[in-house]
Write a protein that holds these residues in place. Structure first.
Motif, PDB file in Angstrom:
ATOM      1  N   ALA A 220      -5.336   0.353  -4.226  1.00 38.78           N
ATOM      2  CA  ALA A 220      -5.136   1.373  -3.183  1.00 38.78           C
ATOM      3  C   ALA A 220      -5.256   2.597  -4.254  1.00 38.78           C
ATOM      4  O   ALA A 220      -5.704   3.465  -3.658  1.00 38.78           O
ATOM      5  N   LYS A 221      -4.765   2.904  -5.495  1.00 34.28           N
ATOM      6  CA  LYS A 221      -4.950   4.024  -6.211  1.00 34.28           C
ATOM      7  C   LYS A 221      -6.433   4.049  -6.456  1.00 34.28           C
ATOM      8  O   LYS A 221      -6.782   5.096  -6.463  1.00 34.28           O
ATOM      9  N   ALA A 222      -7.240   3.138  -6.699  1.00 36.32           N
ATOM     10  CA  ALA A 222      -8.444   3.020  -7.075  1.00 36.32           C
ATOM     11  C   ALA A 222      -9.432   3.678  -5.698  1.00 36.32           C
ATOM     12  O   ALA A 222     -10.321   4.499  -5.978  1.00 36.32           O
ATOM     13  N   ILE A 239       0.800  -4.428   1.088  1.00 36.04           N
ATOM     14  CA  ILE A 239       2.032  -4.342   0.439  1.00 36.04           C
ATOM     15  C   ILE A 239       3.188  -4.150   0.981  1.00 36.04           C
ATOM     16  O   ILE A 239       4.331  -4.849   1.060  1.00 36.04           O
ATOM     17  N   ILE A 240       3.365  -3.363   2.064  1.00 40.14           N
ATOM     18  CA  ILE A 240       4.831  -2.831   3.061  1.00 40.14           C
ATOM     19  C   ILE A 240       4.882  -4.187   3.586  1.00 40.14           C
ATOM     20  O   ILE A 240       6.178  -4.523   3.717  1.00 40.14           O
ATOM     21  N   ASN A 241       3.934  -4.719   4.354  1.00 42.59           N
ATOM     22  CA  ASN A 241       4.236  -5.742   5.159  1.00 42.59           C
ATOM     23  C   ASN A 241       4.639  -7.392   4.292  1.00 42.59           C
ATOM     24  O   ASN A 241       5.342  -7.958   4.859  1.00 42.59           O
ATOM     25  N   SER A 242       4.541  -7.222   3.142  1.00 45.85           N
ATOM     26  CA  SER A 242       4.907  -8.321   2.251  1.00 45.85           C
ATOM     27  C   SER A 242       6.393  -8.649   2.187  1.00 45.85           C
ATOM     28  O   SER A 242       6.826  -9.503   1.969  1.00 45.85           O
ATOM     29  N   GLY A 243       7.071  -7.500   2.265  1.00 43.66           N
ATOM     30  CA  GLY A 243       8.436  -7.318   2.450  1.00 43.66           C
ATOM     31  C   GLY A 243       9.245  -7.609   1.141  1.00 43.66           C
ATOM     32  O   GLY A 243      10.391  -7.802   0.923  1.00 43.66           O
ATOM     33  N   HIS A 244       8.639  -7.272  -0.037  1.00 42.10           N
ATOM     34  CA  HIS A 244       9.042  -7.430  -1.328  1.00 42.10           C
ATOM     35  C   HIS A 244       9.603  -6.273  -2.070  1.00 42.10           C
ATOM     36  O   HIS A 244      10.187  -6.212  -2.950  1.00 42.10           O
ATOM     37  N   TYR A 245       9.147  -5.089  -1.392  1.00 41.83           N
ATOM     38  CA  TYR A 245       9.489  -3.907  -2.033  1.00 41.83           C
ATOM     39  C   TYR A 245      10.170  -3.005  -1.012  1.00 41.83           C
ATOM     40  O   TYR A 245      10.100  -3.091   0.331  1.00 41.83           O
ATOM     41  N   GLY A 246      10.783  -1.995  -1.654  1.00 39.94           N
ATOM     42  CA  GLY A 246      11.795  -1.120  -0.545  1.00 39.94           C
ATOM     43  C   GLY A 246      12.094  -0.002  -1.529  1.00 39.94           C
ATOM     44  O   GLY A 246      11.856   0.100  -2.773  1.00 39.94           O
ATOM     45  N   ARG A 381       5.732   2.738  -8.426  1.00 40.82           N
ATOM     46  CA  ARG A 381       7.023   2.563  -7.660  1.00 40.82           C
ATOM     47  C   ARG A 381       6.427   2.525  -6.183  1.00 40.82           C
ATOM     48  O   ARG A 381       5.414   3.005  -5.933  1.00 40.82           O
ATOM     49  N   TYR A 382       7.590   1.945  -5.567  1.00 41.73           N
ATOM     50  CA  TYR A 382       7.093   1.718  -4.071  1.00 41.73           C
ATOM     51  C   TYR A 382       7.008   3.126  -3.476  1.00 41.73           C
ATOM     52  O   TYR A 382       6.358   3.295  -2.535  1.00 41.73           O
ATOM     53  N   ALA A 383       7.816   4.278  -3.974  1.00 47.39           N
ATOM     54  CA  ALA A 383       7.680   5.569  -3.550  1.00 47.39           C
ATOM     55  C   ALA A 383       6.178   6.070  -3.396  1.00 47.39           C
ATOM     56  O   ALA A 383       5.904   6.663  -2.612  1.00 47.39           O
ATOM     57  N   GLU A 384       5.412   5.718  -4.553  1.00 46.51           N
ATOM     58  CA  GLU A 384       4.241   6.026  -4.564  1.00 46.51           C
ATOM     59  C   GLU A 384       3.236   5.385  -3.876  1.00 46.51           C
ATOM     60  O   GLU A 384       2.316   5.769  -3.116  1.00 46.51           O
ATOM     61  N   ILE A 385       3.476   4.002  -3.561  1.00 47.84           N
ATOM     62  CA  ILE A 385       2.709   3.252  -2.504  1.00 47.84           C
ATOM     63  C   ILE A 385       2.949   4.024  -1.283  1.00 47.84           C
ATOM     64  O   ILE A 385       1.883   4.203  -0.493  1.00 47.84           O
ATOM     65  N   LEU A 386       4.207   4.225  -0.633  1.00 50.11           N
ATOM     66  CA  LEU A 386       4.373   4.869   0.557  1.00 50.11           C
ATOM     67  C   LEU A 386       3.628   6.295   0.572  1.00 50.11           C
ATOM     68  O   LEU A 386       2.930   6.813   1.738  1.00 50.11           O
ATOM     69  N   LEU A 387       3.541   7.216  -0.567  1.00 49.57           N
ATOM     70  CA  LEU A 387       2.791   8.385  -0.471  1.00 49.57           C
ATOM     71  C   LEU A 387       1.615   8.479  -0.638  1.00 49.57           C
ATOM     72  O   LEU A 387       0.867   9.178   0.103  1.00 49.57           O
ATOM     73  N   ASN A 388       0.957   7.349  -1.182  1.00 47.00           N
ATOM     74  CA  ASN A 388      -0.206   7.029  -1.158  1.00 47.00           C
ATOM     75  C   ASN A 388      -0.925   6.650   0.210  1.00 47.00           C
ATOM     76  O   ASN A 388      -1.924   7.159   0.614  1.00 47.00           O
ATOM     77  N   TYR A 389       0.018   5.650   0.805  1.00 49.39           N
ATOM     78  CA  TYR A 389      -0.398   5.199   2.273  1.00 49.39           C
ATOM     79  C   TYR A 389      -0.386   6.692   3.177  1.00 49.39           C
ATOM     80  O   TYR A 389      -1.242   6.807   4.027  1.00 49.39           O
ATOM     81  N   ALA A 390       0.696   7.491   2.995  1.00 53.01           N
ATOM     82  CA  ALA A 390       0.880   8.527   3.845  1.00 53.01           C
ATOM     83  C   ALA A 390      -0.354   9.368   3.710  1.00 53.01           C
ATOM     84  O   ALA A 390      -1.173   9.997   4.651  1.00 53.01           O
ATOM     85  N   GLU A 391      -1.050   9.548   2.501  1.00 53.86           N
ATOM     86  CA  GLU A 391      -2.258  10.473   2.105  1.00 53.86           C
ATOM     87  C   GLU A 391      -3.349   9.701   2.935  1.00 53.86           C
ATOM     88  O   GLU A 391      -4.222  10.725   3.565  1.00 53.86           O
ATOM     89  N   ALA A 392      -3.518   8.624   2.886  1.00 53.82           N
ATOM     90  CA  ALA A 392      -4.695   7.721   3.686  1.00 53.82           C
ATOM     91  C   ALA A 392      -4.386   8.023   5.137  1.00 53.82           C
ATOM     92  O   ALA A 392      -5.462   8.257   5.768  1.00 53.82           O
ATOM     93  N   GLN A 405       6.169   8.354   6.746  1.00 51.80           N
ATOM     94  CA  GLN A 405       6.514   7.852   5.244  1.00 51.80           C
ATOM     95  C   GLN A 405       6.990   8.812   4.332  1.00 51.80           C
ATOM     96  O   GLN A 405       7.990   8.607   3.589  1.00 51.80           O
ATOM     97  N   VAL A 406       6.356  10.236   4.416  1.00 51.96           N
ATOM     98  CA  VAL A 406       7.173  11.107   3.493  1.00 51.96           C
ATOM     99  C   VAL A 406       8.721  11.328   4.002  1.00 51.96           C
ATOM    100  O   VAL A 406       9.359  11.580   3.063  1.00 51.96           O
TER     101      VAL A 406
END
Length: 506
Positions: A220-222, A239-246, A381-392, A405-406
């Protein structure tokens, strides 16, 4: 095992079975091993892989010193470098000569990681007797690691020599740079192949290895760098739907050594405390120089301290008190106690030797440390996953969902939610504000994120008090998009096929 590995910038003798972090990466050294008799067993293959993981530990790669502090947060101006070394001043002032030793070391050490990955992929692929499932997982991990080493290189330098094979003394070393597009394509290939094999979790002594989620996160970062917004959305949702992170409820708990297996850490560089070569010097770099040893342990350098203008950017209540819990969880200023050692209180008048700005970050300084620290370095970190998601999401016209997400990040910081009806530009500003306040002294949130969106110069113009002294207009390397670091002079001296980035000379 001793093998001569020849890579882009030099011929370097590398021990593939070097040390690498927590117990799952700990090795017993073996003598009298050669290339011919080493790759015989699963243990041999795992030890080679350990060498690839091991290259995450140096300060020059993913150890949160040169990468996160010297480059990311000092260039953005939110961390102040206390030791005043010439190389650090060059980076902090955006002078960036090709002779800078920090940039040189980062380039060389990252290519060492690429070299180790190539060596492992080449040799393990040839092991016909190795269990097929074991082989697949080793190769997937090595490809993930090669991808994140190349991610670091293309992020900072643009197109670089793209080497995917084991090199030896007969290999051609005059290797020209690939394009950035070619490097990104290879990163996507490695990560996609890794995702197909890597497990979602590892158990026991294997904790800390690369997972499917870690590979998806870097993919996702790439995609973010290449503005492939729909792909970022797709992979982030997987990633979010995997349920492994929070998100961990208490911000400070994310970083605690005793809580390393928490749900927010998608990938981290592994360290173990002590003097056996498995530890980090991050506590020394954090704790205030000259403070009592009962709180700092065997060393305190306060290399990097938060700038006052960054502290002032935190949201405040009506009385002027900071209301963002992230400050209270990982920062201490004049007259404030340490979060885990309340008997340590910063003086109301902080000595210059402790901190020129009056502030210390305690993300990694959690206790007095005798010997090296075992605190892991967060990479993703998962926080970055969420902010990357938000940006997209914002870029594909789903701005209200982006702000949701923010607001998850803001809720954890005990801040009021922002409106989900903000316009696209305001949403992007909100995302970058949370990056800035969330990731101080981590590899996300500062120079690279600002740079990939063309926001860096505007950001430092607005936020660095010394902007006028930086003479940005007289530095042609800062006029490009994206801004690139210089190809190190020593790399060019060994490989004359290298071309320099715009605005620089060798």
């Amino acid at each position: 095992m001793k093998t001569i590995i020849k890579y882009i910038t030099a011929i370097i003798c590398v021990s593939i079975v070097s040390s690498c972090g927590d117990e799952f990466l700990t090795l017993t050294p073996k003598d009298q091993l050669t290339d011919l008799n080493f790759f015989q067993t699963e243990s041999d293959a795992q030890q080679a892989l350990t060498g690839v993981y091991g290259q995450l530990q140096p300060n020059q790669t993913y150890g949160v010193s040169i990468d996160a502090a010297d480059i990311e947060w000092a260039m953005s101006g939110d961390l102040y470098e206390m030791d005043g070394s010439a190389a650090r001043i060059e980076i902090h002032t955006l002078a960036l000569p090709a002779s800078n030793t920090k940039i040189r070391d980062m380039y060389q050490q990252t290519y060492t990681g690429v070299s180790r990955a190539n060596f492992t992929i080449s040799r393990v692929s040839q092991m016909e007797e190795l269990d097929a499932d074991v082989k697949e997982k080793i190769l997937a991990q090595a490809k993930f690691l090669r991808a994140i080493y190349y991610y670091r290189l293309v992020n900072y330098f643009g197109g670089v020599p793209l080497v995917l094979e084991e090199l030896d003394a007969s290999s051609e070393m005059e290797i020209p740079r690939a394009t950035a597009e070619e490097v990104w394509a290879q990163i996507e290939t490695d990560l996609t192949e890794a995702i197909a094999v890597l497990p979602e979790t590892w158990e026991g002594d294997d904790f800390g290895r690369a997972t499917k989620g870690a590979a998806q996160g870097f993919l996702a970062k790439a995609y973010l760098w290449q503005e492939k917004w729909a792909d970022v959305v797709r992979v982030s949702e997987e990633i979010i739907n995997s349920g492994h992170y929070g998100l961990v409820e208490n911000f400070r708990d994310i970083f605690k050594e005793e809580n390393e297996a928490n749900e927010e850490i998608v990938f981290a560089t592994q360290f173990r405390g002590g003097n056996d070569g498995e530890g980090s010097n991050i506590v020394y770099r954090t704790a205030p120089r000259g403070a009592p040893s009962e709180f700092t342990g065997s060393g305190a350098w306060s290399n990097f301290v938060p700038q006052g203008h960054w502290v002032n950017a935190f949201e405040k209540d009506g009385s002027g008190k900071i209301k963002d819990e992230r400050y209270w969880d990982v920062i201490i200023g004049p007259g404030e106690p340490h979060q885990d050692m309340p008997d340590f209180v910063m003086p109301t008048s902080v000595p210059d030797g402790w901190s020129k700005t009056g502030y210390i970050t305690t993300k990694y300084w959690q206790k007095a440390t005798i010997g090296m620290s075992g605190v892991n370095a967060p990479v993703l970190r998962y926080a970055e996953i969420l902010l990357n998601y938000a940006e997209a999401l914002n870029e594909v016209g789903r701005s209200a969902e982006a702000m949701a997400q923010v607001n998850l990040i803001r809720q954890r910081a005990e801040l009021d939610a922002k409106s989900t009806a903000l316009g696209k530009d305001a949403v992007l500003d909100a995302i970058f504000y949370e990056r800035r306040m969330e990731f101080i002294w981590e590899s996300a949130g500062a120079f690279s994120d600002l740079n990939r969106r063309g926001r860096f110069i505007d950001f430092i113009r607005e936020n660095r008090p010394n902007f006028a002294q930086l003479n940005v207009d007289s530095k042609p390397w800062l006029q490009t998009q994206p801004i690139l670091l210089p190809i190190p002079r020593e790399a060019w001296e060994r490989n004359k096929a290298l071309e320099q980035n715009p605005g620089y000379t060798f």
